[in-house]
Motif scaffolding. Structure first.
Motif, PDB file in Angstrom:
ATOM      1  N   GLY A  95     -10.339 -12.068 -10.672  1.00 45.64           N
ATOM      2  CA  GLY A  95     -11.457 -11.375  -9.821  1.00 45.64           C
ATOM      3  C   GLY A  95     -10.719 -10.834  -8.297  1.00 45.64           C
ATOM      4  O   GLY A  95     -11.601 -10.460  -7.505  1.00 45.64           O
ATOM      5  N   GLU A  96      -9.236 -10.735  -8.408  1.00 48.64           N
ATOM      6  CA  GLU A  96      -8.710 -10.186  -7.021  1.00 48.64           C
ATOM      7  C   GLU A  96      -8.996  -8.730  -7.157  1.00 48.64           C
ATOM      8  O   GLU A  96      -8.719  -8.065  -8.345  1.00 48.64           O
ATOM      9  CB  GLU A  96      -7.325 -10.498  -7.210  1.00 48.64           C
ATOM     10  CG  GLU A  96      -6.467 -10.271  -5.913  1.00 48.64           C
ATOM     11  CD  GLU A  96      -5.030 -10.890  -6.032  1.00 48.64           C
ATOM     12  OE1 GLU A  96      -4.452 -11.090  -4.842  1.00 48.64           O
ATOM     13  OE2 GLU A  96      -4.522 -10.848  -7.066  1.00 48.64           O
ATOM     14  N   THR A  97      -9.220  -8.163  -5.910  1.00 47.12           N
ATOM     15  CA  THR A  97      -9.294  -6.822  -5.795  1.00 47.12           C
ATOM     16  C   THR A  97      -7.849  -6.103  -5.812  1.00 47.12           C
ATOM     17  O   THR A  97      -6.870  -6.715  -5.500  1.00 47.12           O
ATOM     18  CB  THR A  97      -9.971  -6.195  -4.600  1.00 47.12           C
ATOM     19  OG1 THR A  97      -9.313  -6.609  -3.617  1.00 47.12           O
ATOM     20  CG2 THR A  97     -11.473  -7.039  -4.543  1.00 47.12           C
ATOM     21  N   ILE A  98      -7.707  -4.670  -6.204  1.00 44.12           N
ATOM     22  CA  ILE A  98      -6.437  -4.101  -5.843  1.00 44.12           C
ATOM     23  C   ILE A  98      -5.679  -4.185  -4.604  1.00 44.12           C
ATOM     24  O   ILE A  98      -4.579  -4.320  -4.283  1.00 44.12           O
ATOM     25  CB  ILE A  98      -6.718  -2.686  -6.591  1.00 44.12           C
ATOM     26  CG1 ILE A  98      -7.032  -2.633  -7.899  1.00 44.12           C
ATOM     27  CG2 ILE A  98      -5.294  -2.086  -6.176  1.00 44.12           C
ATOM     28  CD1 ILE A  98      -6.096  -3.193  -8.711  1.00 44.12           C
ATOM     29  N   LEU A  99      -6.729  -4.010  -3.837  1.00 43.16           N
ATOM     30  CA  LEU A  99      -6.280  -4.219  -2.192  1.00 43.16           C
ATOM     31  C   LEU A  99      -5.463  -5.414  -1.980  1.00 43.16           C
ATOM     32  O   LEU A  99      -4.506  -5.390  -1.258  1.00 43.16           O
ATOM     33  CB  LEU A  99      -7.414  -3.854  -1.338  1.00 43.16           C
ATOM     34  CG  LEU A  99      -7.267  -3.891   0.324  1.00 43.16           C
ATOM     35  CD1 LEU A  99      -6.196  -2.985   0.750  1.00 43.16           C
ATOM     36  CD2 LEU A  99      -8.456  -3.836   1.214  1.00 43.16           C
ATOM     37  N   ASP A 100      -6.319  -6.550  -2.214  1.00 45.64           N
ATOM     38  CA  ASP A 100      -5.790  -7.755  -2.062  1.00 45.64           C
ATOM     39  C   ASP A 100      -4.323  -8.159  -2.853  1.00 45.64           C
ATOM     40  O   ASP A 100      -3.406  -8.370  -2.311  1.00 45.64           O
ATOM     41  CB  ASP A 100      -6.579  -8.940  -2.466  1.00 45.64           C
ATOM     42  CG  ASP A 100      -7.899  -8.906  -1.434  1.00 45.64           C
ATOM     43  OD1 ASP A 100      -7.668  -8.493  -0.354  1.00 45.64           O
ATOM     44  OD2 ASP A 100      -8.939  -9.750  -1.761  1.00 45.64           O
ATOM     45  N   LEU A 101      -4.404  -7.516  -4.048  1.00 41.89           N
ATOM     46  CA  LEU A 101      -3.005  -7.762  -4.822  1.00 41.89           C
ATOM     47  C   LEU A 101      -1.894  -6.753  -4.114  1.00 41.89           C
ATOM     48  O   LEU A 101      -0.779  -7.280  -3.953  1.00 41.89           O
ATOM     49  CB  LEU A 101      -3.258  -7.152  -6.401  1.00 41.89           C
ATOM     50  CG  LEU A 101      -2.035  -6.850  -7.072  1.00 41.89           C
ATOM     51  CD1 LEU A 101      -1.585  -8.230  -7.361  1.00 41.89           C
ATOM     52  CD2 LEU A 101      -2.684  -6.325  -8.609  1.00 41.89           C
ATOM     53  N   ALA A 102      -2.300  -5.606  -3.756  1.00 40.85           N
ATOM     54  CA  ALA A 102      -1.379  -4.711  -3.300  1.00 40.85           C
ATOM     55  C   ALA A 102      -0.706  -5.403  -2.067  1.00 40.85           C
ATOM     56  O   ALA A 102       0.576  -5.285  -1.845  1.00 40.85           O
ATOM     57  CB  ALA A 102      -1.821  -3.309  -2.891  1.00 40.85           C
ATOM     58  N   THR A 103      -1.438  -5.990  -1.072  1.00 38.79           N
ATOM     59  CA  THR A 103      -1.143  -6.620   0.098  1.00 38.79           C
ATOM     60  C   THR A 103      -0.082  -7.639  -0.483  1.00 38.79           C
ATOM     61  O   THR A 103       0.796  -7.912   0.385  1.00 38.79           O
ATOM     62  CB  THR A 103      -2.557  -7.026   0.701  1.00 38.79           C
ATOM     63  OG1 THR A 103      -3.177  -5.951   1.066  1.00 38.79           O
ATOM     64  CG2 THR A 103      -2.060  -7.593   2.377  1.00 38.79           C
ATOM     65  N   ARG A 104      -0.617  -8.526  -1.351  1.00 42.20           N
ATOM     66  CA  ARG A 104       0.309  -9.470  -1.696  1.00 42.20           C
ATOM     67  C   ARG A 104       1.676  -9.269  -1.995  1.00 42.20           C
ATOM     68  O   ARG A 104       2.705  -9.890  -1.788  1.00 42.20           O
ATOM     69  CB  ARG A 104      -0.396 -10.471  -2.943  1.00 42.20           C
ATOM     70  CG  ARG A 104      -0.224 -11.929  -2.797  1.00 42.20           C
ATOM     71  CD  ARG A 104      -1.239 -12.646  -3.171  1.00 42.20           C
ATOM     72  NE  ARG A 104      -1.928 -12.186  -4.442  1.00 42.20           N
ATOM     73  CZ  ARG A 104      -1.450 -12.213  -5.929  1.00 42.20           C
ATOM     74  NH1 ARG A 104      -0.012 -12.897  -5.816  1.00 42.20           N
ATOM     75  NH2 ARG A 104      -1.777 -11.670  -6.923  1.00 42.20           N
ATOM     76  N   GLU A 105       1.699  -7.840  -2.717  1.00 42.28           N
ATOM     77  CA  GLU A 105       2.843  -7.445  -3.032  1.00 42.28           C
ATOM     78  C   GLU A 105       3.472  -6.447  -2.138  1.00 42.28           C
ATOM     79  O   GLU A 105       4.723  -5.976  -2.362  1.00 42.28           O
ATOM     80  CB  GLU A 105       2.792  -6.399  -4.499  1.00 42.28           C
ATOM     81  CG  GLU A 105       2.012  -7.045  -5.752  1.00 42.28           C
ATOM     82  CD  GLU A 105       3.108  -7.884  -6.419  1.00 42.28           C
ATOM     83  OE1 GLU A 105       4.398  -7.433  -6.341  1.00 42.28           O
ATOM     84  OE2 GLU A 105       2.822  -9.044  -6.875  1.00 42.28           O
ATOM     85  N   GLY A 106       3.209  -6.569  -0.759  1.00 41.82           N
ATOM     86  CA  GLY A 106       3.850  -6.030   0.038  1.00 41.82           C
ATOM     87  C   GLY A 106       3.666  -4.566   0.160  1.00 41.82           C
ATOM     88  O   GLY A 106       4.564  -3.733   0.940  1.00 41.82           O
ATOM     89  N   ILE A 107       2.449  -3.948  -0.598  1.00 39.11           N
ATOM     90  CA  ILE A 107       2.375  -2.346  -0.386  1.00 39.11           C
ATOM     91  C   ILE A 107       1.287  -2.292   0.558  1.00 39.11           C
ATOM     92  O   ILE A 107       0.218  -2.837   0.705  1.00 39.11           O
ATOM     93  CB  ILE A 107       1.733  -2.178  -1.949  1.00 39.11           C
ATOM     94  CG1 ILE A 107       2.948  -2.114  -2.813  1.00 39.11           C
ATOM     95  CG2 ILE A 107       1.324  -0.610  -1.825  1.00 39.11           C
ATOM     96  CD1 ILE A 107       2.593  -1.968  -4.325  1.00 39.11           C
ATOM     97  N   HIS A 108       1.439  -1.297   1.373  1.00 32.20           N
ATOM     98  CA  HIS A 108       0.386  -1.173   2.424  1.00 32.20           C
ATOM     99  C   HIS A 108      -0.546  -0.272   2.104  1.00 32.20           C
ATOM    100  O   HIS A 108      -0.236   1.260   1.446  1.00 32.20           O
ATOM    101  CB  HIS A 108       1.165  -0.616   3.719  1.00 32.20           C
ATOM    102  CG  HIS A 108       0.402  -0.182   4.764  1.00 32.20           C
ATOM    103  ND1 HIS A 108      -0.582  -1.077   5.353  1.00 32.20           N
ATOM    104  CD2 HIS A 108       0.039   1.224   5.131  1.00 32.20           C
ATOM    105  CE1 HIS A 108      -1.284  -0.270   6.458  1.00 32.20           C
ATOM    106  NE2 HIS A 108      -0.944   0.808   6.274  1.00 32.20           N
ATOM    107  N   ILE A 109      -1.842  -0.402   2.156  1.00 31.75           N
ATOM    108  CA  ILE A 109      -3.123   0.653   1.931  1.00 31.75           C
ATOM    109  C   ILE A 109      -3.621   0.799   3.137  1.00 31.75           C
ATOM    110  O   ILE A 109      -4.192  -0.414   3.560  1.00 31.75           O
ATOM    111  CB  ILE A 109      -3.762   0.179   0.722  1.00 31.75           C
ATOM    112  CG1 ILE A 109      -3.042  -0.087  -0.538  1.00 31.75           C
ATOM    113  CG2 ILE A 109      -5.107   1.112   0.594  1.00 31.75           C
ATOM    114  CD1 ILE A 109      -3.645  -0.456  -1.665  1.00 31.75           C
ATOM    115  N   PRO A 110      -4.160   1.739   3.740  1.00 23.36           N
ATOM    116  CA  PRO A 110      -4.873   1.933   5.063  1.00 23.36           C
ATOM    117  C   PRO A 110      -6.250   1.290   4.565  1.00 23.36           C
ATOM    118  O   PRO A 110      -6.878   1.677   3.666  1.00 23.36           O
ATOM    119  CB  PRO A 110      -4.720   3.289   5.475  1.00 23.36           C
ATOM    120  CG  PRO A 110      -4.302   4.032   4.060  1.00 23.36           C
ATOM    121  CD  PRO A 110      -3.582   2.956   3.398  1.00 23.36           C
ATOM    122  N   THR A 111      -6.780   0.638   5.612  1.00 22.12           N
ATOM    123  CA  THR A 111      -8.386   0.271   5.398  1.00 22.12           C
ATOM    124  C   THR A 111      -8.957   0.621   6.984  1.00 22.12           C
ATOM    125  O   THR A 111      -8.296   0.305   7.975  1.00 22.12           O
ATOM    126  CB  THR A 111      -8.393  -1.144   5.193  1.00 22.12           C
ATOM    127  OG1 THR A 111      -7.998  -1.921   6.240  1.00 22.12           O
ATOM    128  CG2 THR A 111      -7.630  -1.459   3.869  1.00 22.12           C
TER     129      THR A 111
END
Ligand code: SF4
Ligand code: SF4
Ligand code: FES
Ligand code: FES
Lengths: 239, 157
Positions: free
Chosen positions: A16-32
């Motif tokens: 159920g994790e979103t790609i945004l949360d996953l990316a953040t956990r992986e240290g990838i920055h996505i602007p929001t």
């Protein structure tokens, strides 16, 4: 656990994790802009766009804050197409709210043209609805929401009048990504300027500090069935 | 003050079902010809929903009017098919004859002019609906004749 490919690397997403949360956990920055962990995502601002495909199907662009990881998903957060799309979104938002510091910060990160490509609108709000979601889901007041639609869409109290259910908590002031909801306070009243909501303050019986709007006290009593004298003194004096 | 007996009856008919707000608002408009603020506030109170929920729905759909409307509702279709067949000229003519603009009501309360984007009868365009009656293939020269049908008091037609 769900295995997906994120920027060419196999990673495990939680159920159920979103790609945004996953990316953040992986240290990838996505602007929001319209995302806040305390409320449900609605994908309103489109800043967090990513590119994804399923089973080698066509690549699609969508908002990562609403995209839930599924087995076999392949996601790109850093492709040329992603950056091009985010840049267009940002240029549109900057045309709507010219000179906004938060948008200019994002523009510096992404080399979006600062010279406007679209006619300027001189609004102060991007209609992301984060204020309304927080007011409903976190505060529970449901004082503000959208009115009208399309080019007439606006956010505020019912019928765009001063919201009678607003308790003046300031949660919307705090979360607004455009910082366009201002709060003014003196010893007697607190005002949420954008909603035109003014509330008389309650003073602490011990120290005299105006710590809470009266109306907020009434609502808390109604919602939580608090003892009548609980809110006569401020939190500091209660310690 | 608006008499709210009809509103209470409508709400009772839905047994306080919170998901029926839209249907309730439609029924209210069918009775009052618009959505009186008092009626909407009664819905808020009876269904225990937020005012924002009712206001966002009532302002989202063009089919709802928050202002009192005339006895006859003249709806000009401005959808693509009707548009290319001359709907803007028909609207102009209606506005000219009535002396009011789109979304407005004549001072005598007889007519309200509204527009929609396609009612699904494109082959009949340009199309004007009056109180739900279709007047298809309407020419600007026929506007007077059509409107006159609704000017006559009932029984004299
Ligand atoms: S006021 Fe702020 S939080 Fe609310 S919709 Fe506008 S930009 Fe978003
Ligand atoms: S200040 Fe008012 S509108 Fe803002 S979150 Fe609190 S109750 Fe809602
Ligand atoms: S943060 Fe995802 S759409 Fe706004
Ligand atoms: S465009 Fe008028 S009915 Fe379809």
């Amino acid at each position: 656990m769900v295995e997906i490919t994120l920027n060419g690397k196999k990673v495990e997403a939680r159920d159920g994790e979103t790609i945004l949360d996953l990316a953040t956990r992986e240290g990838i920055h996505i602007p929001t802009l319209c995302h806040h962990p305390a409320v449900e995502p609605t994908g309103a601002c489109r800043m967090c766009l990513v590119e994804f495909s399923m089973n080698n199907g066509p690549k699609k662009i969508t908002s990562s804050c609403t995209l839930v990881a599924e087995p076999g998903m392949v996601v790109e957060t850093d492709s040329e197409r992603v950056h091009k799309n985010r840049k267009s979104v940002l240029e549109l938002l900057m045309a709507r709210v010219p000179g906004n510091p938060e948008l200019e910060k994002l523009a510096k990160e992404s080399d979006a043209r600062l010279a406007p490509r679209f006619p300027e609108m001189k609004e102060d709000c991007i209609l992301c609805g984060l204020c309304a979601r927080v007011c409903e889901e976190v505060v529970g007041a449901k004082a503000i929401f959208f009115t009208n639609r399309g080019t007439e869409l606006d956010v505020g109290g019912p019928f765009l009048e001063s919201p009678e259910d607003c308790i003046g908590c300031g949660a919307c002031v705090y979360v607004c990504p455009m910082d366009c909801i201002k709060m003014e306070q003196n010893a007697e009243t607190r005002k949420i300027v954008k909603w035109d909501r003014e509330l008389p303050m309650r003073k602490c019986e011990v120290c005299g500090y105006p710590f809470m709007p009266n109306f907020q006290v009434l609502r808390f009593k109604k919602w939580a069935d608090m003892p009548g004298d609980y809110f006569k003194i401020c939190a500091d004096c209660r310690k | 003050m608006v008499d709210l007996t009809a509103v209470d009856k409508i709400i009772e008919g839905y047994h306080g079902d919170k998901t029926a707000i839209l249907a309730i608002l439609q029924d209210i408009q069918a009775v009052y010809n618009y959505l009186p603020r008092e009626a909407m506030m009664r819905v808020v109170e009876k269904l225990q929903v937020s005012t924002t929920q009712v206001s966002s729905l009532a302002t989202f759909f063009h089919a709802f009017s928050l202002k009192p409307r005339g006895k006859n509702i003249v709806t000009v279709c401005m959808g693509t098919a009707c548009h290319v067949r001359g709907a803007p000229r028909v609207l102009d003519e209606i506005e000219r004859q009535m002396g009011v603009k789109n979304q407005e009501t004549t001072p005598d309360g007889l007519f309200t002019v509204e527009t929609v984007n396609c009612v699904g009868a494109c082959a009949l365009g340009p199309l004007v609906m009056v109180n739900g009656n279709y007047h298809g293939n309407i020419a600007t020269s026929e506007v007077t004749e059509v409107l006159d049908q609704y000017r006559k008091p009932a029984g004299q037609a």
